[in-house]
Design a protein around this motif. Sequence first.
Motif, mmCIF file in Angstrom:
data_model
loop_
_atom_site.group_PDB
_atom_site.id
_atom_site.type_symbol
_atom_site.label_atom_id
_atom_site.label_comp_id
_atom_site.label_asym_id
_atom_site.label_seq_id
_atom_site.Cartn_x
_atom_site.Cartn_y
_atom_site.Cartn_z
ATOM 1 N N ARG A 51 0.838 -1.188 0.000
ATOM 2 C CA ARG A 51 0.000 0.000 0.000
ATOM 3 C C ARG A 51 0.875 1.240 0.000
ATOM 4 O O ARG A 51 1.800 1.348 0.802
ATOM 5 N N LEU A 52 0.600 2.171 -0.878
ATOM 6 C CA LEU A 52 1.391 3.398 -0.998
ATOM 7 C C LEU A 52 0.759 4.491 -0.153
ATOM 8 O O LEU A 52 -0.413 4.808 -0.331
ATOM 9 N N ARG A 53 1.529 5.051 0.772
ATOM 10 C CA ARG A 53 1.051 6.112 1.642
ATOM 11 C C ARG A 53 1.600 7.432 1.117
ATOM 12 O O ARG A 53 2.813 7.647 1.079
ATOM 13 N N LEU A 54 0.705 8.339 0.687
ATOM 14 C CA LEU A 54 1.102 9.645 0.169
ATOM 15 C C LEU A 54 1.114 10.663 1.291
ATOM 16 O O LEU A 54 0.270 10.607 2.192
ATOM 17 N N PRO A 55 2.061 11.591 1.288
ATOM 18 C CA PRO A 55 2.072 12.633 2.330
ATOM 19 C C PRO A 55 0.865 13.548 2.210
ATOM 20 O O PRO A 55 0.370 13.815 1.114
ATOM 21 N N ARG A 56 0.395 14.025 3.356
ATOM 22 C CA ARG A 56 -0.755 14.907 3.373
ATOM 23 C C ARG A 56 -0.376 16.264 2.812
ATOM 24 O O ARG A 56 0.658 16.823 3.154
ATOM 25 N N ARG A 57 -1.230 16.814 1.977
ATOM 26 C CA ARG A 57 -0.980 18.124 1.378
ATOM 27 C C ARG A 57 -1.315 19.209 2.380
ATOM 28 O O ARG A 57 -2.405 19.248 2.937
ATOM 29 N N ARG A 58 -0.377 20.070 2.606
ATOM 30 C CA ARG A 58 -0.560 21.149 3.567
ATOM 31 C C ARG A 58 -1.059 22.405 2.871
ATOM 32 O O ARG A 58 -0.685 22.691 1.739
ATOM 33 N N THR A 59 -1.909 23.146 3.556
ATOM 34 C CA THR A 59 -2.419 24.406 3.021
ATOM 35 C C THR A 59 -1.336 25.463 3.131
ATOM 36 O O THR A 59 -0.773 25.656 4.213
ATOM 37 N N PRO A 60 -0.988 26.163 2.070
ATOM 38 C CA PRO A 60 0.079 27.168 2.144
ATOM 39 C C PRO A 60 -0.316 28.331 3.025
ATOM 40 O O PRO A 60 -1.486 28.630 3.236
ATOM 41 N N HIS A 61 0.719 28.979 3.573
ATOM 42 C CA HIS A 61 0.498 30.154 4.402
ATOM 43 C C HIS A 61 -0.122 31.259 3.564
ATOM 44 O O HIS A 61 0.037 31.308 2.340
ATOM 45 N N HIS A 62 -0.861 32.181 4.235
ATOM 46 C CA HIS A 62 -1.594 33.211 3.486
ATOM 47 C C HIS A 62 -0.675 34.097 2.673
ATOM 48 O O HIS A 62 -1.068 34.629 1.638
ATOM 49 N N ARG A 63 0.580 34.253 3.106
ATOM 50 C CA ARG A 63 1.472 35.122 2.351
ATOM 51 C C ARG A 63 1.950 34.471 1.060
ATOM 52 O O ARG A 63 2.499 35.131 0.195
ATOM 53 N N HIS A 64 1.768 33.129 0.932
ATOM 54 C CA HIS A 64 2.184 32.439 -0.272
ATOM 55 C C HIS A 64 1.017 32.141 -1.202
ATOM 56 O O HIS A 64 1.207 31.576 -2.257
ATOM 57 N N ARG A 65 -0.190 32.484 -0.816
ATOM 58 C CA ARG A 65 -1.344 32.202 -1.652
ATOM 59 C C ARG A 65 -1.513 33.223 -2.774
ATOM 60 O O ARG A 65 -2.251 32.996 -3.716
ATOM 61 N N ARG A 66 -0.871 34.364 -2.647
ATOM 62 C CA ARG A 66 -0.976 35.418 -3.645
ATOM 63 C C ARG A 66 -2.410 35.895 -3.776
ATOM 64 O O ARG A 66 -2.879 36.230 -4.864
ATOM 65 N N ARG A 67 -3.148 35.895 -2.688
ATOM 66 C CA ARG A 67 -4.508 36.382 -2.676
ATOM 67 C C ARG A 67 -4.604 37.546 -1.709
ATOM 68 O O ARG A 67 -3.881 37.580 -0.718
ATOM 69 N N PRO A 68 -5.499 38.512 -1.949
ATOM 70 C CA PRO A 68 -5.635 39.621 -1.007
ATOM 71 C C PRO A 68 -6.195 39.156 0.320
ATOM 72 O O PRO A 68 -6.967 38.199 0.398
ATOM 73 N N LEU A 69 -5.797 39.838 1.374
ATOM 74 C CA LEU A 69 -6.327 39.568 2.702
ATOM 75 C C LEU A 69 -7.650 40.303 2.847
ATOM 76 O O LEU A 69 -7.701 41.528 2.740
ATOM 77 N N ARG A 70 -8.724 39.573 3.110
ATOM 78 C CA ARG A 70 -10.068 40.150 3.169
ATOM 79 C C ARG A 70 -10.507 40.230 4.634
ATOM 80 O O ARG A 70 -10.526 39.223 5.338
ATOM 81 N N ILE A 71 -10.862 41.433 5.052
ATOM 82 C CA ILE A 71 -11.330 41.669 6.411
ATOM 83 C C ILE A 71 -12.800 42.076 6.333
ATOM 84 O O ILE A 71 -13.124 43.114 5.751
ATOM 85 N N PRO A 72 -13.706 41.273 6.876
ATOM 86 C CA PRO A 72 -15.135 41.624 6.782
ATOM 87 C C PRO A 72 -15.486 42.764 7.721
ATOM 88 O O PRO A 72 -14.850 42.964 8.768
ATOM 89 N N LYS A 73 -16.492 43.512 7.347
ATOM 90 C CA LYS A 73 -17.002 44.592 8.179
ATOM 91 C C LYS A 73 -18.499 44.737 7.904
ATOM 92 O O LYS A 73 -19.005 44.339 6.843
ATOM 93 N N LEU A 74 -19.216 45.290 8.867
ATOM 94 C CA LEU A 74 -20.649 45.495 8.719
ATOM 95 C C LEU A 74 -20.923 46.657 7.777
ATOM 96 O O LEU A 74 -20.172 47.635 7.740
ATOM 97 N N GLY A 75 -22.018 46.545 7.027
ATOM 98 C CA GLY A 75 -22.420 47.621 6.146
ATOM 99 C C GLY A 75 -23.294 48.620 6.878
ATOM 100 O O GLY A 75 -23.030 49.016 8.010
ATOM 101 N N SER A 76 -24.361 49.022 6.237
ATOM 102 C CA SER A 76 -25.263 49.990 6.857
ATOM 103 C C SER A 76 -26.017 49.352 8.012
ATOM 104 O O SER A 76 -26.211 48.131 8.068
ATOM 105 N N ALA A 77 -26.474 50.182 8.943
ATOM 106 C CA ALA A 77 -27.161 49.692 10.137
ATOM 107 C C ALA A 77 -28.558 49.188 9.788
ATOM 108 O O ALA A 77 -29.207 49.671 8.857
ATOM 109 N N THR A 78 -29.022 48.189 10.535
ATOM 110 C CA THR A 78 -30.372 47.663 10.365
ATOM 111 C C THR A 78 -31.366 48.515 11.158
ATOM 112 O O THR A 78 -30.969 49.408 11.931
#
Length: 336
Positions: A65-92
Amino acid sequence: MLKGSRPARLPFPAPGERVTIPHTHPRSHHGAFIPDHDRRGRIGRRDRAHRRAGPHHPGPPARGRLRLPRRRTPHHRHRRRPLRIPKLGSATTPSWHGENEQIDEVDPTFDEVSLLPSTMKSIKTLTRYSNELARQSVVALDAALKERLVKDVADTMDAQLFSAAGDGIEIPRGLFAYADTQELPVDGVLSLDDLLDAQGLAMAANVDLARTRWVMTSREFIALRKVKDLEERYLIEPDVTAPGRYTLFGVPVLVTNRVPDDVTVPETPTGRAALVDFSQIVVARDVAPSVKILDQTFGDYDQQAIRVVYRLDAKPVNPEAIIVLTGLTVEDDGSI
């Protein structure tokens, strides 16, 4: 059984017998073993301990049986994606309801702030020096260059964050380049009444004045510091509990000459100032001023090099917490 003959070898181990198999677990250097059983057919204590240990002791793998190493999720700085910070919109708009009345549903709106896009540039600098200079220098040359370059890189970033330039795509926006901030046109000499008007705009936007700071150059601050009453007494006094610290109407003053003048009309430039709640500005830092000694890159020149890299981004979560005072009169002699 005949005399002198050996008993036939059973295909299974006897109770309590340790059996070592040829291959080993990929995470261990010791031979794996078959769990031992007692006479009642129960699992032994040693095997129960291994089972309680969880996934850290998965046991010997099956043959072939062949055991493959688990794929690790890259750190956010290596994803080349913007950092998204959620915030509330207008008040209810919650409403009043009585007993046994159906409650109205509300749909809150959400927004987000994107930081550090893949197109955001970094501040980088590199300085080369010869090995002879490093050996003959009285002081530690590499330490002196590190301190100098880190300060220059940090000053460049500070100047950008207090500027009125930047697009937020390749270069971070400066404090006076943010969109949707509150603007207070002064169009003249900055006075104490203008500061009160700025605080009024902040209070109208539900900004906590205890978290705000005045941002202005030394030119504007000294001009306000010279204001006196009818008895020739200065109206602005330093904080006796904090030497060297000044406040204007209870708000601390951040004096920096990095605040740029408005030179839209070169013949008549105007100054700027701001009342800012810095807790409403988020900063995402990809890498702090990072120093790297390159001792082999320029070896054909018998040289070493020092490289410094700095990358971050900043944007306001609540732009109304920034009140910009514009049109401040600038005299030719540098005073207002």
